[in-house]
Write a protein that holds these residues in place. Structure first.
Motif, mmCIF file in Angstrom:
data_model
loop_
_atom_site.group_PDB
_atom_site.id
_atom_site.type_symbol
_atom_site.label_atom_id
_atom_site.label_comp_id
_atom_site.label_asym_id
_atom_site.label_seq_id
_atom_site.Cartn_x
_atom_site.Cartn_y
_atom_site.Cartn_z
ATOM 1 N N VAL A 1 54.919 45.182 -37.446
ATOM 2 C CA VAL A 1 55.189 46.438 -38.127
ATOM 3 C C VAL A 1 56.184 46.169 -39.249
ATOM 4 O O VAL A 1 57.253 45.601 -39.013
ATOM 5 N N TYR A 2 55.797 46.586 -40.453
ATOM 6 C CA TYR A 2 56.667 46.427 -41.613
ATOM 7 C C TYR A 2 56.984 47.810 -42.167
ATOM 8 O O TYR A 2 56.084 48.518 -42.609
ATOM 9 N N GLU A 3 58.264 48.179 -42.108
ATOM 10 C CA GLU A 3 58.707 49.429 -42.714
ATOM 11 C C GLU A 3 59.132 49.113 -44.144
ATOM 12 O O GLU A 3 59.658 48.037 -44.412
ATOM 13 N N ASN A 4 58.883 50.047 -45.045
ATOM 14 C CA ASN A 4 59.141 49.807 -46.478
ATOM 15 C C ASN A 4 58.423 48.535 -46.934
ATOM 16 O O ASN A 4 58.987 47.686 -47.619
ATOM 17 N N TYR A 5 57.172 48.426 -46.527
ATOM 18 C CA TYR A 5 56.406 47.192 -46.735
ATOM 19 C C TYR A 5 56.237 46.812 -48.197
ATOM 20 O O TYR A 5 56.112 45.629 -48.525
ATOM 21 N N THR B 1 48.299 43.217 -49.250
ATOM 22 C CA THR B 1 47.748 43.214 -47.898
ATOM 23 C C THR B 1 47.617 41.788 -47.385
ATOM 24 O O THR B 1 48.049 41.464 -46.270
ATOM 25 N N ASP B 2 47.016 40.915 -48.185
ATOM 26 C CA ASP B 2 46.827 39.526 -47.759
ATOM 27 C C ASP B 2 48.161 38.815 -47.535
ATOM 28 O O ASP B 2 48.303 38.043 -46.581
ATOM 29 N N ALA B 3 49.145 39.073 -48.384
ATOM 30 C CA ALA B 3 50.465 38.449 -48.212
ATOM 31 C C ALA B 3 51.119 38.911 -46.908
ATOM 32 O O ALA B 3 51.732 38.101 -46.189
ATOM 33 N N LEU B 4 50.974 40.186 -46.567
ATOM 34 C CA LEU B 4 51.538 40.702 -45.317
ATOM 35 C C LEU B 4 50.776 40.160 -44.105
ATOM 36 O O LEU B 4 51.389 39.880 -43.064
ATOM 37 N N ILE B 5 49.467 39.992 -44.236
ATOM 38 C CA ILE B 5 48.703 39.369 -43.153
ATOM 39 C C ILE B 5 49.185 37.929 -42.959
ATOM 40 O O ILE B 5 49.412 37.489 -41.824
ATOM 41 N N GLU B 6 49.343 37.190 -44.055
ATOM 42 C CA GLU B 6 49.815 35.802 -43.956
ATOM 43 C C GLU B 6 51.201 35.743 -43.323
ATOM 44 O O GLU B 6 51.470 34.857 -42.493
ATOM 45 N N LEU B 7 52.080 36.657 -43.669
ATOM 46 C CA LEU B 7 53.407 36.719 -43.067
ATOM 47 C C LEU B 7 53.296 36.942 -41.557
ATOM 48 O O LEU B 7 53.985 36.303 -40.759
ATOM 49 N N SER B 8 52.391 37.836 -41.167
ATOM 50 C CA SER B 8 52.156 38.118 -39.741
ATOM 51 C C SER B 8 51.569 36.899 -39.037
ATOM 52 O O SER B 8 51.953 36.579 -37.902
ATOM 53 N N LEU B 9 50.626 36.222 -39.689
ATOM 54 C CA LEU B 9 50.025 35.021 -39.096
ATOM 55 C C LEU B 9 51.071 33.928 -38.881
ATOM 56 O O LEU B 9 51.041 33.228 -37.862
ATOM 57 N N ASP B 10 51.998 33.786 -39.823
ATOM 58 C CA ASP B 10 53.089 32.820 -39.648
ATOM 59 C C ASP B 10 53.929 33.186 -38.424
ATOM 60 O O ASP B 10 54.275 32.314 -37.623
ATOM 61 N N ALA B 11 54.282 34.460 -38.283
ATOM 62 C CA ALA B 11 55.066 34.907 -37.127
ATOM 63 C C ALA B 11 54.280 34.712 -35.828
ATOM 64 O O ALA B 11 54.860 34.396 -34.785
ATOM 65 N N VAL C 1 44.413 45.759 -39.920
ATOM 66 C CA VAL C 1 45.581 46.252 -40.650
ATOM 67 C C VAL C 1 45.436 47.737 -40.953
ATOM 68 O O VAL C 1 44.323 48.266 -41.006
ATOM 69 N N SER C 2 46.578 48.371 -41.168
ATOM 70 C CA SER C 2 46.600 49.775 -41.558
ATOM 71 C C SER C 2 47.937 50.051 -42.237
ATOM 72 O O SER C 2 48.936 49.383 -41.962
ATOM 73 N N HIS C 3 47.938 51.041 -43.116
ATOM 74 C CA HIS C 3 49.203 51.462 -43.721
ATOM 75 C C HIS C 3 49.170 52.965 -43.950
ATOM 76 O O HIS C 3 48.120 53.566 -44.172
ATOM 77 N N SER C 4 50.339 53.544 -43.867
ATOM 78 C CA SER C 4 50.510 54.964 -44.133
ATOM 79 C C SER C 4 51.991 55.196 -44.401
ATOM 80 O O SER C 4 52.843 54.612 -43.718
ATOM 81 N N GLY C 5 52.281 56.031 -45.375
ATOM 82 C CA GLY C 5 53.681 56.267 -45.719
ATOM 83 C C GLY C 5 54.336 54.960 -46.092
ATOM 84 O O GLY C 5 53.822 54.202 -46.915
ATOM 85 N N THR C 6 55.451 54.649 -45.445
ATOM 86 C CA THR C 6 56.181 53.414 -45.743
ATOM 87 C C THR C 6 55.841 52.281 -44.783
ATOM 88 O O THR C 6 56.457 51.221 -44.836
ATOM 89 N N TYR C 7 54.874 52.494 -43.883
ATOM 90 C CA TYR C 7 54.562 51.512 -42.845
ATOM 91 C C TYR C 7 53.275 50.738 -43.124
ATOM 92 O O TYR C 7 52.277 51.306 -43.564
ATOM 93 N N PHE C 8 53.315 49.452 -42.799
ATOM 94 C CA PHE C 8 52.150 48.568 -42.787
ATOM 95 C C PHE C 8 52.121 47.914 -41.416
ATOM 96 O O PHE C 8 53.136 47.394 -40.945
ATOM 97 N N LEU C 9 50.952 47.932 -40.765
ATOM 98 C CA LEU C 9 50.790 47.332 -39.446
ATOM 99 C C LEU C 9 49.719 46.262 -39.501
ATOM 100 O O LEU C 9 48.692 46.439 -40.169
ATOM 101 N N CYS C 10 49.953 45.175 -38.794
ATOM 102 C CA CYS C 10 48.990 44.083 -38.677
ATOM 103 C C CYS C 10 48.880 43.723 -37.202
ATOM 104 O O CYS C 10 49.874 43.352 -36.576
#
Length: 166
Positions: free
Chosen positions: A5-9, A22-32, A62-71
């Motif tokens: 979960v990324y707030e203020n993504y 989106t792809d950069a946030l997915i890659e960040l999640s994959l690293d984690a 993935v999904s996003h709404s408001g300030t949130y991005f979820l992977c």
């Protein structure tokens, strides 16, 4: 299954947007997640998935709404949706897209019921890879025996549902 979960993504990578963000946030999640040596790919419908070097795949939603991005990442199919509460014509939408059982829940719980059902339907559509319109018309997301849902609010008015294999 891991949910990131990324707030203020938009602030995580402020110089990029759209699919690149989106792809950069997915890659960040994959690293984690610990996925090393992989390729991020998409189905014909645009659903992301990961091909692992040496064989195998990871499923990504993935999904996003408001300030949130979820992977959401798992070795099995998954789906996630997040929706920020807003003014909607819940009754009208419910009559058009929800099953009879879902309409009863909507009548009982109002907007909370609407957002529970809507996020479940979107998460299930992502889980199956089917189009949202196909899922909205006649696919019941209550009492399913083929999948499990995890429903929660990230904060008041920020509804989330994760769909996974039972």
């Amino acid at each position: 299954m891991e949910l990131y979960v990324y707030e203020n993504y938009r602030d995580v990578f402020p110089d990029i947007d759209g699919r690149n963000l989106t792809d950069a946030l997915i890659e960040l999640s994959l690293d984690a997640y610990g996925a090393r040596g992989h390729r991020l790919l998409r189905t014909e419908r645009g659903k992301p998935y990961v091909e692992l070097c040496g064989g195998g795949q990871l499923c990504v939603s993935v999904s996003h709404s408001g300030t949130y991005f979820l992977c959401l990442i798992d070795e099995e199919p998954v789906g996630v949706d997040v929706q920020q509460e807003r003014s909607v014509a819940a009754g009208r939408i419910g009559r058009r897209y929800f099953t009879e059982a879902e309409r009863r829940l909507l009548d009982e719980y109002g907007d909370d019921g609407f957002f529970l059902l809507w996020t479940r339907k979107e998460a299930y559509a992502k889980y199956t890879g089917a189009g949202l319109e196909e899922i909205m018309r006649g696919t019941d997301v209550l009492g399913r025996s083929d999948v499990d849902f995890l429903d929660f609010q990230l904060e008041k008015g920020m509804y989330c549902s994760c769909c996974m294999m039972r």
